[in-house]
Structures are given as structure tokens and as C-alpha cells.
Write a protein that holds these residues in place. Structure first.
Motif, short mmCIF file in Angstrom:
data_model
loop_
_atom_site.label_atom_id
_atom_site.label_comp_id
_atom_site.label_asym_id
_atom_site.label_seq_id
_atom_site.Cartn_x
_atom_site.Cartn_y
_atom_site.Cartn_z
N GLY A 501 7.21 2.02 9.71
CA GLY A 501 6.09 2.82 10.20
C GLY A 501 5.75 3.99 9.32
N THR A 502 6.10 3.90 8.02
CA THR A 502 5.81 4.95 7.05
C THR A 502 4.95 4.38 5.93
OG1 THR A 502 7.72 4.51 5.64
CG2 THR A 502 8.06 5.94 7.55
N VAL A 535 12.92 -2.81 13.94
CA VAL A 535 14.19 -2.66 14.65
C VAL A 535 14.06 -1.59 15.72
CG1 VAL A 535 16.63 -2.10 14.45
CG2 VAL A 535 15.50 -3.40 12.63
N PHE A 536 14.34 -2.00 16.97
CA PHE A 536 14.38 -1.03 18.08
C PHE A 536 15.82 -0.56 18.26
CE2 PHE A 536 10.14 -1.36 19.62
CZ PHE A 536 9.73 -2.67 19.38
N GLU A 537 16.02 0.71 18.36
CA GLU A 537 17.34 1.26 18.61
C GLU A 537 17.53 1.46 20.12
OE1 GLU A 537 18.21 4.74 16.39
OE2 GLU A 537 17.59 3.88 14.47
N GLU A 552 6.86 3.44 21.86
CA GLU A 552 7.59 2.80 20.77
C GLU A 552 7.02 1.41 20.48
OE1 GLU A 552 10.71 2.89 17.87
OE2 GLU A 552 9.65 4.40 19.07
N LEU A 553 6.61 0.71 21.54
CA LEU A 553 6.00 -0.61 21.35
C LEU A 553 4.68 -0.50 20.58
CD1 LEU A 553 6.59 -2.36 24.81
CD2 LEU A 553 7.48 -3.09 22.57
N ARG A 554 3.86 0.49 20.94
CA ARG A 554 2.58 0.66 20.25
C ARG A 554 2.81 0.98 18.78
NH1 ARG A 554 1.15 3.29 25.15
NH2 ARG A 554 1.66 5.33 24.23
N ALA A 559 2.58 -0.87 13.14
CA ALA A 559 3.24 -1.03 11.84
C ALA A 559 3.27 -2.49 11.41
CB ALA A 559 4.66 -0.46 11.90
N LEU A 560 3.54 -3.41 12.36
CA LEU A 560 3.56 -4.83 12.04
C LEU A 560 2.18 -5.36 11.69
CD1 LEU A 560 6.09 -6.07 14.74
CD2 LEU A 560 6.48 -5.95 12.28
N ALA A 561 1.15 -4.85 12.38
CA ALA A 561 -0.22 -5.26 12.07
C ALA A 561 -0.61 -4.81 10.66
CB ALA A 561 -1.19 -4.69 13.10
N ARG A 562 -0.20 -3.59 10.30
CA ARG A 562 -0.48 -3.10 8.94
C ARG A 562 0.27 -3.94 7.90
NH1 ARG A 562 -3.87 -1.00 5.28
NH2 ARG A 562 -2.68 -0.17 3.53
#
Length: 571
Positions: A501-502, A535-537, A552-554, A559-562
Motif C-alpha cells: 500500500g505504498t 498480508v493481514f496481521e 483495512e479491507l478497503r 492496493a491490489l487494484a493498483r
């Protein structure tokens, strides 16, 4: 999330290129390329500008220097945002799409060919100071052809990076000479009439003449694209980028404007600049130093200018051939031209087909012996490319508003979801107007330019469709498809890419796209599968199947869409 990877050329980006294209050009070399192009334009273009604008030539050059400020801001922001080889092609690719990336690259390729011919032809006029027969007739054309062939041979064999560092020293020496001429000229030649009554120096030029002179003046800065095309070659800090911008503006603007002031006071603008012992259209700097009344000053400066001009013009010719070969190689890697055009020499790993084709075209243009005709075509390619660069920077502010920008030009205004850079908007208006002026005022540039772009776009679209590839998306091939040397490489069935997400996610996905090249990409066989992973912690105090917070889901989905959008660029 999965996205198919395909032939992604490591040589075109950040992985190790072939030996002949290996990274290593440092910042002195980049400075030398930009300043060398600008200085070369003074040696062959000042006469054309003065002939068109007359006493207003200095004002035209001042306006061109202001345009250069805008151009540097756009190029540095674009090159620092996406550090890949290609210059304007990379900026237009991310600003718009692959078709406009090709248009920018094809236009600047025309400029490189023209510059090779122009600089080689201009060498003859300054060599004529030593032996007059070399400045005209069959010997002139023979010498110009010899320069082009020598530069082509050097680029075919591959040029060590150290040679460009040494060339930067020659460029600095020429810059010092130009500043000396400006200083002496302002003291001994300058007339205040140039500022108060420029019409008296050579008559009143029409608006059409002034506009055409401006388009000729801005082509001096095409070297910035060759420099920008090597953006991925060196690491420059954010502070270093700001110093680089300041240095380029200072070293290009001061002598360009200063020589304009001296030239309008020194050149015989009221008459024919082609009359006299020197052709001041083709060798204007000889006319500037000839205006000094002191023989002890004029004669040494005449030979110094001639020697410096020859060195600078040869360096610019060499840099243009380098830019042509690297850009052609980049276009071939991105399947914007047939792979055969980007074929590398088996021994030297240099783009032998591109160099050969550029040499033939440059020889044909130099044979015309028409500097104004060549300069007009040069202006066509430069102004079209500059317009696309400025517009792409505006587009990127909206397409990638949150991407980390090592350098962002000042003067932005928030409009809608992005910040519109006003310097880029002004630059687009100026370069777009100049392009239209070239189309209207210069028939040779109009028809040659349209024909060149028509052939190029037709080739691009036909090639893409014949191979079943999209016209607007990026398609790359592996480096080994352009060389006969077979190097062992790792094969990948799938590539797992963690996303965070960066802004670093884009770089990671681009690297994965390049690694996903299939073994036989040219035959269209499938490549590796890129699998993006978030990865979800889950705290130890909670069960493993605990509900993940909506925020967190959003964040993960965004991030995955990007990552998917970036990965799909590598079809």
C-alpha cells in the motif's frame, strides 16, 4: 489477484543491459549532452534566427530561454517520476498511452537524424577557416559525409562512458569561450540601440518572421530529451535534482541570451548575411568575432571559435547518434517498431540496424546542403515532442496524484482531484503554438514531418495488429530477442509479489512484470503468472478467522487494484 506477465525487457529498464548499452553515464556526461546540443545550435542556428528576427533576435532568444525554463521543469519532474530509458516516450506512456508514447519517440527520432546531418554539415563551414575549399562544393559534402560515417562507426563499436565525461570538459571549455565573447562583446561591440530601437539595426521583421525565429530558437533544447532518456542511468538525490535544474537553467540561458545581444550589434543585419568571406547564415559565430576591430583580438578569436565549434558540433553529432540508437532500441523493446530494427550487434551489443538506417537518412539530408530546410524539419519534431511532454505532466498530476514525486515543479493550482502545474500548461501552449507555426510557415517541414509521422504511425499500428497486440497498452519483449547471443536466464512459472500500500508497490510490480518474460516471447507463448499478495496481521489474542476491519479491507482492495493495473501494462 493474478495478472499475466509477458515479454518485459530488462535492458529497457533497470536490469543489466548488454555490454554496449551498459549503464555508467554520470551527471557530467548528462550536462555535456544538454549543453552540447545548446552550444551546437548557437553555431549553426544563430544566423537563421538573426536573419529572420533581425534586431529583435536577442528578444526571441530571451523568449526561448524562458521557454527552456518551462521545459526543464516538465522533463525533470517526468524523468524523476518514472526512471526508465526513453525520455519523452516514457513520460507520454504514463501520461497517456502507448500510441502517444510512440508518437513522441518517433518525432524525436526525426530530430536526432536531422541533428546528425545539421551538425556534420555545419562542421565544414568552421573547418573552412583553416582551408577555405572545405567550406563549399564537393569537398564540403565529402567532409560532412566523413563526419557522419565516423560518428556512426564509433557508436557501432560502442562508446565508453569515460569518453562522454571527457566531452563534458570540452563543453565546459566552449561555455567559457562563449562567456568571454559575451563579455568582450558587451564592452566593445554592444550598442544600446539594440534595446531602444532594434528596428534600426536591420529593419522591421513581420510577425511571421518573429514566430518562425522563435520556433528555430527552441530547437536548441532538444538535447534535454537525450539527457532525460538516460534518467535511469544515475542516482540523483532530491536536493541534487534541484541543483541540476538550477545548473541547466543558468548554463543554457546566460550564454544563449548574451550572445543574442552581442550578435545583433555585431552582424550586418541590414544586408545579406550570406555575402562576404564567411557565410554568416551557416557560420554566424565567425561573423560575431569578425566584428571586433582589434586585429590582435579578432584573429585569435576566429581560430578559437572555429576549433571550438568543430569540437562541439562533432560532440553534438555523436550525442545525437547515441540518442537515436538508444531510443530506437527502446522502441524495439516495447514493440513499438519491429524487433528487427532494434537488433543488436552480436559482438558489440549496439543497435546496428538503427544506427545504419539513421546514417543513411542523415547522409541524404546533409547532401541537400540546405540548412534552413533541415532546421525547419528539426523544429517540427522538437515542438511536437515538447507539447506532448508538457501535456503528459499535466495528465500525470491526475492519473497518479498520490505517487511520490522526487521533484515536483512549483506553481500548481488544485483543480478537481489533482494539482494542475501552471508552468506545464504555459509550456504546452507555447510549444503547441510553435508546432502550428511550423506547420503553417514552413512547407518543407510540413510535408516531410507529416510524411514521417504518417509512415511511423502506420508502421506501429500495422505491426501491433499483425502480431495480435493492443495498440494502446504496453507490450515488451526480452532483451535476448534483439541479440543473437543466447544468455542463460531463469524461468518462472509464477511470481509472488507482496504489496504494502505504498508507492514502492509500483516499482515492485514493474520488476515482476519484466521478470515474467516467457522463454519464447516473440512466438507469443505465455509467460509467468504474477500473484499479488496482501498480508493481514491478526493479533495473537484473536482467532485466526477473526473479522478484518472494513478500513483495512478497503486499503487492501485499493492496493491490489493498483497492483493489477500496473501489472496489466506488461501484456
Amino acid at each position: 489477484m493474478r495478472t499475466p506477465g509477458a515479454a518485459a525487457a530488462s535492458a529497457a529498464a533497470r536490469l543489466d543491459p548488454p555490454e554496449g548499452l551498459r549503464r555508467g553515464l554520470g551527471s557530467p556526461a548528462l550536462f555535456g549532452i544538454v549543453q552540447g546540443f545548446t552550444a551546437a545550435t548557437i553555431y549553426f542556428g544563430l544566423g537563421l534566427i538573426a536573419d529572420a528576427a533581425r534586431g529583435y533576435a536577442w528578444l526571441v532568444l530571451l523568449a526561448a530561454a524562458g521557454f527552456f525554463v518551462l521545459l526543464v521543469l516538465s522533463y525533470v519532474e517526468g524523468a524523476s517520476l518514472h526512471q526508465e530509458r526513453g525520455g519523452a516516450t516514457v513520460i507520454a506512456r504514463y501520461g497517456f498511452n502507448e500510441l502517444w508514447s510512440f508518437v513522441a519517440g518517433w518525432a524525436i527520432m526525426l530530430d536526432y537524424v536531422i541533428l546528425i546531418a545539421l551538425t556534420a554539415f555545419a562542421v565544414t563551414d568552421y573547418v573552412g577557416v583553416v582551408w577555405e575549399p572545405l567550406g563549399g562544393g564537393a569537398l564540403e559534402l565529402a567532409l560532412a559525409a566523413a563526419v557522419i560515417l565516423a560518428v556512426a562507426w564509433a557508436n557501432l563499436r560502442g562508446i565508453p562512458p569515460q569518453r562522454f565525461d571527457r566531452a563534458a570538459l570540452v563543453v565546459l571549455a566552449d561555455l567559457a569561450l562563449q562567456l568571454v565573447i559575451v563579455g568582450l562583446g558587451l564592452v566593445l561591440l554592444f550598442s544600446s540601440t539594440a534595446l531602444t530601437d532594434p528596428v534600426s539595426l536591420g529593419g522591421q521583421p513581420g510577425p511571421v518572421d518573429l514566430l518562425f525565429a522563435f520556433t528555430l530558437a527552441v530547437v536548441a533544447f532538444a538535447g534535454i530529451d537525450a539527457s532525460s532518456g538516460l534518467a535511469g542511468e544515475i542516482a540523483v538525490s532530491r536536493r541534487g535534482l534541484k541543483r541540476l535544474v538550477s545548473l541547466r537553467l543558468l548554463t543554457a540561458t546566460v550564454p544563449y541570451f548574451g550572445i543574442g545581444l552581442v550578435a545583433v550589434s555585431a552582424l550586418p543585419l541590414e544586408g545579406d548575411l550570406r555575402a562576404g568571406p564567411d557565410d554568416l547564415i551557416e557560420a554566424p559565430m565567425l561573423g560575431v568575432v569578425a566584428a571586433f576591430e582589434q586585429p590582435w583580438l579578432a584573429e585569435p578569436l576566429r581560430y578559437l571559435v572555429a576549433a571550438s565549434a568543430v569540437a562541439i558540433l562533432v560532440i553534438a553529432c555523436n550525442a545525437a547518434m547515441l540518442g537515436l540508437s538508444r531510443l530506437g532500441y527502446s522502441l524495439a523493446l516495447n514493440r513499438q517498431v519491429p524487433s528487427a530494427l532494434g537488433r543488436l550487434h552480436a559482438r558489440h551489443s549496439t543497435p546496428v540496424v538503427i544506427i545504419g538506417a539513421g546514417t543513411v537518412l542523415a547522409l541524404g539530408l546533409a547532401a541537400t546542403g540546405d540548412v534552413e530546410f533541415m532546421a525547419g524539419i528539426y523544429a517540427f519534431g522538437a515542438t511536437l515532442t515538447f507539447t506532448l511532454v508538457h501535456l503528459s505532466i499535466c495528465s500525470l498530476r491526475y492519473r497518479e496524484p498520490d505517487r511520490d514525486r522526487p521533484y515536483a515543479m512549483p506553481g500548481g493550482v488544485r483543480i478537481g482531484s489533482g494539482v494542475l502545474p501552471l508552468p506545464a500548461v504555459l509550456g504546452a501552449l507555447l510549444s503547441g503554438g510553435s508546432f502550428l507555426a511550423v506547420m503553417v510557415l514552413h512547407s518543407g517541414a510540413r510535408w516531410v514531418g507529416i510524411a514521417w509521422m504518417g509512415v511511423g504511425v502506420s508502421l506501429y499500428v500495422t505491426y501491433r495488429r499483425a502480431n495480435g497486440k493492443p495498440v494502446f497498452k504496453r507490450v515488451t519483449i526480452p532483451e535476448r530477442a534483439l541479440t543473437r547471443v543466447k544468455a542463460p536466464e531463469a524461468e518462472y512459472g509464477s511470481i509472488l509479489v507482496p504489496v504494502l500500500g505504498t508507492p514502492l508497490d509500483d516499482d515492485i510490480m514493474q520488476t515482476a512484470g519484466r521478470l515474467a518474460a516467457p522463454e519464447r516471447a516473440d512466438e507469443g507463448e505465455g509467460g509467468a503468472m504474477i500473484e499479488a499478495l496482501w498480508v493481514f496481521e491478526v493479533p495473537m489474542a484473536l482467532p485466526i478467522d477473526a473479522r478484518v476491519p472494513d478500513a483495512e479491507l478497503r486499503r487492501a482492495r485499493a492496493a491490489l487494484a493498483r497492483a493489477k493495473a500496473v501489472g496489466e501494462e506488461y501484456q
